[in-house]
Design an enzyme around this catalytic site. Structure first.
Site, PDB file in Angstrom:
ATOM      1  N   HIS A  84      -9.467   1.386   4.961  1.00 28.98           N
ATOM      2  CA  HIS A  84      -8.172   1.534   5.639  1.00 28.98           C
ATOM      3  C   HIS A  84      -8.342   2.467   6.842  1.00 28.98           C
ATOM      4  O   HIS A  84      -9.124   3.420   6.778  1.00 28.98           O
ATOM      5  CB  HIS A  84      -7.130   2.091   4.661  1.00 28.98           C
ATOM      6  CG  HIS A  84      -5.743   2.012   5.225  1.00 28.98           C
ATOM      7  ND1 HIS A  84      -5.261   2.946   6.112  1.00 28.98           N
ATOM      8  CD2 HIS A  84      -4.753   1.091   5.077  1.00 28.98           C
ATOM      9  CE1 HIS A  84      -4.029   2.604   6.463  1.00 28.98           C
ATOM     10  NE2 HIS A  84      -3.704   1.480   5.844  1.00 28.98           N
TER      11      HIS A  84
ATOM     12  N   LYS B 148       0.098   4.264  -0.205  1.00 24.67           N
ATOM     13  CA  LYS B 148      -0.530   5.454   0.402  1.00 24.67           C
ATOM     14  C   LYS B 148      -0.279   6.656  -0.520  1.00 24.67           C
ATOM     15  O   LYS B 148      -0.365   6.496  -1.733  1.00 24.67           O
ATOM     16  CB  LYS B 148      -0.008   5.650   1.822  1.00 24.67           C
ATOM     17  CG  LYS B 148      -0.152   4.366   2.646  1.00 24.67           C
ATOM     18  CD  LYS B 148       0.103   4.536   4.104  1.00 24.67           C
ATOM     19  CE  LYS B 148      -0.090   3.199   4.812  1.00 24.67           C
ATOM     20  NZ  LYS B 148       0.056   3.267   6.253  1.00 24.67           N
TER      21      LYS B 148
ATOM     22  N   GLU C 195      -6.626   4.816   7.908  1.00 28.37           N
ATOM     23  CA  GLU C 195      -6.391   6.237   7.613  1.00 28.37           C
ATOM     24  C   GLU C 195      -7.638   6.869   6.992  1.00 28.37           C
ATOM     25  O   GLU C 195      -7.938   8.036   7.224  1.00 28.37           O
ATOM     26  CB  GLU C 195      -5.159   6.381   6.708  1.00 28.37           C
ATOM     27  CG  GLU C 195      -3.877   6.134   7.502  1.00 28.37           C
ATOM     28  CD  GLU C 195      -2.731   5.532   6.724  1.00 28.37           C
ATOM     29  OE1 GLU C 195      -2.762   5.557   5.483  1.00 28.37           O
ATOM     30  OE2 GLU C 195      -1.795   5.015   7.379  1.00 28.37           O
TER      31      GLU C 195
ATOM     32  N   ASN D 285       0.867  -1.184   0.000  1.00 30.28           N
ATOM     33  CA  ASN D 285       0.000   0.000   0.000  1.00 30.28           C
ATOM     34  C   ASN D 285       0.898   1.226   0.000  1.00 30.28           C
ATOM     35  O   ASN D 285       1.499   1.553   1.027  1.00 30.28           O
ATOM     36  CB  ASN D 285      -0.897  -0.024   1.248  1.00 30.28           C
ATOM     37  CG  ASN D 285      -1.739   1.242   1.374  1.00 30.28           C
ATOM     38  OD1 ASN D 285      -1.788   2.058   0.447  1.00 30.28           O
ATOM     39  ND2 ASN D 285      -2.387   1.401   2.512  1.00 30.28           N
TER      40      ASN D 285
ATOM     41  N   GLY E 135       2.676   2.428  10.820  1.00 30.38           N
ATOM     42  CA  GLY E 135       3.605   3.548  10.674  1.00 30.38           C
ATOM     43  C   GLY E 135       4.307   3.921  11.973  1.00 30.38           C
ATOM     44  O   GLY E 135       4.923   4.983  12.077  1.00 30.38           O
TER      45      GLY E 135
ATOM     46  N   GLU F  63      -5.158  -4.880  10.562  1.00 33.18           N
ATOM     47  CA  GLU F  63      -4.142  -3.852  10.734  1.00 33.18           C
ATOM     48  C   GLU F  63      -4.389  -3.126  12.056  1.00 33.18           C
ATOM     49  O   GLU F  63      -5.154  -2.149  12.099  1.00 33.18           O
ATOM     50  CB  GLU F  63      -4.200  -2.841   9.583  1.00 33.18           C
ATOM     51  CG  GLU F  63      -3.977  -3.456   8.213  1.00 33.18           C
ATOM     52  CD  GLU F  63      -3.396  -2.458   7.216  1.00 33.18           C
ATOM     53  OE1 GLU F  63      -2.415  -2.811   6.569  1.00 33.18           O
ATOM     54  OE2 GLU F  63      -3.908  -1.331   7.112  1.00 33.18           O
TER      55      GLU F  63
ATOM     56  N   SER G 149       3.622  -2.027  10.215  1.00 32.47           N
ATOM     57  CA  SER G 149       5.079  -2.077  10.408  1.00 32.47           C
ATOM     58  C   SER G 149       5.713  -3.413   9.994  1.00 32.47           C
ATOM     59  O   SER G 149       6.636  -3.893  10.652  1.00 32.47           O
ATOM     60  CB  SER G 149       5.444  -1.724  11.857  1.00 32.47           C
ATOM     61  OG  SER G 149       5.056  -0.395  12.142  1.00 32.47           O
TER      62      SER G 149
HETATM   63  P1  13P Z   1       3.163   0.522   7.616  1.00 28.63           P
HETATM   64  O1  13P Z   1       3.699  -0.769   7.043  1.00 28.63           O
HETATM   65  O2  13P Z   1       3.880   1.733   7.107  1.00 28.63           O
HETATM   66  O3  13P Z   1       3.062   0.455   9.116  1.00 28.63           O
HETATM   67  O4  13P Z   1       1.657   0.672   7.082  1.00 28.63           O
HETATM   68  C1  13P Z   1       0.796  -0.400   7.169  1.00 28.63           C
HETATM   69  C2  13P Z   1      -0.444  -0.108   6.420  1.00 28.63           C
HETATM   70  O5  13P Z   1      -1.208   0.776   6.780  1.00 28.63           O
HETATM   71  C3  13P Z   1      -0.725  -0.888   5.189  1.00 28.63           C
HETATM   72  O6  13P Z   1      -1.992  -0.656   4.697  1.00 28.63           O
END
Ligand code: 13P
Length: 245
Positions: A93, A10, A95, A8, A168, A162, A200
């Site tokens: 997601h 982002k 976010e 992903n 992150g 997740e 992560s």
């Molecule tokens: P990170 O791997 O940067 O923690 O992000 C995970 C994520 O949100 C994947 O969708």
């Protein structure tokens, strides 16, 4: 059974840098027995699809809107995604839920739209740190699954667990913590659906996660942005799945 390794991106990678990424990774990924999917930002999708043609790299979108077309400024429909060669779509997601206020009701509509157009949705669920500390992780997971998947054919959905506190932050769920939730989800849905772990994931922890019995793959954020670390995660998945067989 083969590992599902998804990146992903982002809000990272322009059409130019996204194409370069695929150029570097696709020769190495050729012939690997894994599902490899990249989720670029909307504008980067066409160049990634173009560069990935003929390779075993598939492409997904990070979001969609459930209506077919019309006066919905800033939105993108399933039909548009299909037209540019997208096969998968991330829905819900954390976010999108936390920064953009997406509710479980909206997520449910998005899932239904994706499935009705033949897109493969990756539904993200997970608990906040406070919920975990209060011992309410499974309640949260159950609530999200119940509401997001209401009247949805679950066999058409990939789940990504997740935990929000692991995204992150550099704090990964331990393999045991992740496995506990994955086996709960698997039992709860009572079906052989794929369940990915995200939060992560790095080359250093990917093997230990994917070797767990109920972890079918990973959804990687930060570590998917560089071809070499994403590739190392794919290799870790292959090693883990060889041992699981
Ligand atoms: P990170 O791997 O940067 O923690 O992000 C995970 C994520 O949100 C994947 O969708």
């Amino acid at each position: 059974m083969r590992p599902f390794v998804a990146g992903n991106w982002k809000m990272n990678h322009t059409p130019t840098s996204g194409r370069q990424f695929v150029k570097e990774i696709s020769p190495k990924a050729k012939g690997l027995d894994a599902d490899i999917v990249i989720f670029p930002p909307f504008v980067t999708i066409p160049s990634v699809v173009d560069e990935a043609r003929g390779s075993n790299i598939k492409v997904g979108a990070q979001n969609l809107f459930w209506e077919k077309k019309g006066a919905f400024t800033g939105e993108v429909s399933a039909e548009m995604l299909l037209d540019v060669g997208v096969e998968y779509v991330i829905i819900g997601h954390s976010e999108r839920r936390n920064i953009f206020g997406e509710t479980d009701e909206l997520i449910n509509l998005k899932l239904k739209s994706a499935i009705s157009y033949g897109l493969k949705p990756v539904l993200c669920i997970g608990e906040h740190l406070a919920e975990r500390e209060a011992g309410r992780t499974m309640d949260k997971i159950k609530f999200q699954l119940d509401s997001d998947l209401s009247n949805v054919d679950i066999n058409k959905v990939i789940i990504a667990y997740e935990p929000i506190w692991a995204i992150g932050t550099g704090k990964t769920a331990s393999p045991d913590q992740a496995e506990e939730v994955h086996s709960f989800i698997s039992e709860f849905l009572g079906s052989k659906i794929k369940i990915l772990y995200g939060g992560s994931v790095k080359p250093e922890n990917a093997y230990q996660l994917m070797v767990q019995p109920h972890i079918d793959g990973v959804l990687v954020g930060g570590a998917s942005l560089k071809p070499h670390s994403f590739y190392d995660i794919i290799l870790a998945g292959l090693k883990a799945f060889k041992e699981k067989k």
